[in-house]
Write an enzyme that holds these catalytic residues in place. Sequence first.
Site, PDB file in Angstrom:
ATOM      1  N   GLN A 148       0.842  -1.202   0.000  1.00 46.85           N
ATOM      2  CA  GLN A 148       0.000   0.000   0.000  1.00 46.85           C
ATOM      3  C   GLN A 148       0.872   1.245   0.000  1.00 46.85           C
ATOM      4  OE1 GLN A 148      -2.744  -0.447   3.272  1.00 46.85           O
ATOM      5  NE2 GLN A 148      -3.980  -1.957   2.189  1.00 46.85           N
ATOM      6  N   ASP A 162      -1.842 -11.439   4.748  1.00 47.21           N
ATOM      7  CA  ASP A 162      -3.285 -11.514   5.005  1.00 47.21           C
ATOM      8  C   ASP A 162      -3.737 -12.936   5.351  1.00 47.21           C
ATOM      9  OD1 ASP A 162      -3.557  -8.812   4.522  1.00 47.21           O
ATOM     10  OD2 ASP A 162      -4.088  -9.078   2.416  1.00 47.21           O
ATOM     11  N   LYS A 215      -3.767  -4.115  11.042  1.00 50.08           N
ATOM     12  CA  LYS A 215      -4.728  -4.480   9.987  1.00 50.08           C
ATOM     13  C   LYS A 215      -6.146  -4.102  10.454  1.00 50.08           C
ATOM     14  CE  LYS A 215      -1.693  -6.051   7.130  1.00 50.08           C
ATOM     15  NZ  LYS A 215      -1.439  -5.295   5.896  1.00 50.08           N
TER      16      LYS A 215
END
Length: 444
Positions: A170, A317, A344
């Site tokens: 990101q 993830d 997260k």
Amino acid sequence: MTHLNITGGHRLTGRCQVPGDKSISHRAVMFSAIANGTSTVRNFLDGGDCRATIEVMRGLGVKVEERSPTELVIHGLGLDGLQEPSDFLNVGNSGTTIRLMTGLLAGQKFTTFLTGTPQIRRRPMSRIVKPLRQMGAVIVGRQDGNYAPLGIGGTTLRGLDYTLPVASAQVKSCLLLAGLYGQGLTVIRQPGPARDHTERMLAAMGAPIATYGNTIHSERPDQELSPIEIDVPGDISSAAFLIVAGAIVPDSRITIVGVGVNPTRTGIVDALVDMGARIEYRNQRNQSGEPVADIEVQYSELRGATFGGEQIVTMIDELPVLAVAASQAHGRTIVKDAGELRVKETDRIASTVSELRKMGVNIEPTPDGFIVEGPTRLMGGSVESLGDHRLAMATAVAALAAQGPTTVFGSDVTADSFPGFEFTLQTLGANLEIAGTPAAALHV
Ligand code: S3P
């Protein structure tokens, strides 16, 4: 709110698909919005996070047609065609939307305000705001720009040579997008192989993005970006729940068709294979610039293993569901160097430990990961999603291998990244029912 009632012990068999990749779906909408012409996106992920990206782009004047919930036609406005929004833009619960869009908006000629859910307003933004300010960006937010809402006063940016303190796709993508609007070269050095969908897609559209190992260059293109036709591969992060389910529920054998197997994303498959899982890639091919395969998995005897270093970013993830696999493995599994889990959708070290312990998992948190001792006999019980889609699905997978019934409360969130998760499990043979009222209906 809905909950899932699951009774474990039913083997899973058959073929299925998973929805389009979340990271690629976000990027397809954002990048085609600044291309010159009309792009088509097929197998778009019709989930809450990616829908937020569509709405943000509409707020910036981009026409996004929905031929179906998974097929979009996007009328790109060119590099300098976005328009000043007249109100706050809402990123919902999506970290990818707020972080990439802040990079894209920092170099525009107008001001934008981004906000989102209470959960997103608690997630750290200084990781993008600090380097963007070094490029000349004007950004305000609570606590010196660390928390949204963010106000972004568009300005002329300059290139930057920046070493990422943590491997984050990101942050990398945010800065590469800002680099498209910067004067001079932007050089990003990453400590590990964070997912590279931004680099692949922008380069395919003609942007001057070049990768040299873990260093990536970005600069203002001389010409407009070309529109794209993209068929988004299935999301390996969603497939991971089915892969672990297939590996731990006795007598299971399933094939998940058309899954993206970009090597910056397949750490979970490598980890499970290291643990002894029988997983094969079939029918490997290329789809819209990304490697894709059908993934076949069979029930397997697993053994504990240690994971850390560069592999972590390639499965960040998937670590909650890896903990579920570890609970069925013989011996100790150690996950380290995964401190990023703490920022997260939830603190995924704390939340994975708290919910899996309720099902009997022998799991200890550490500052940067967790340790699981296995195998344990999983026991059904009541667990909470805590508003985190990946936690909801990880606990549901544990329930498929548990003795006795399990209820997963707050399960609506599975649709953030995997709409149809429950139905897919049912078609594979799981004993699972959705109960309660969907959160969306409660707002009507
Ligand atoms: C994403 C990058 C990862 C990942 C997230 C999606 C992306 O976040 O956890 O689900 O699309 O770039 P970080 O970059 O914060 O590690």
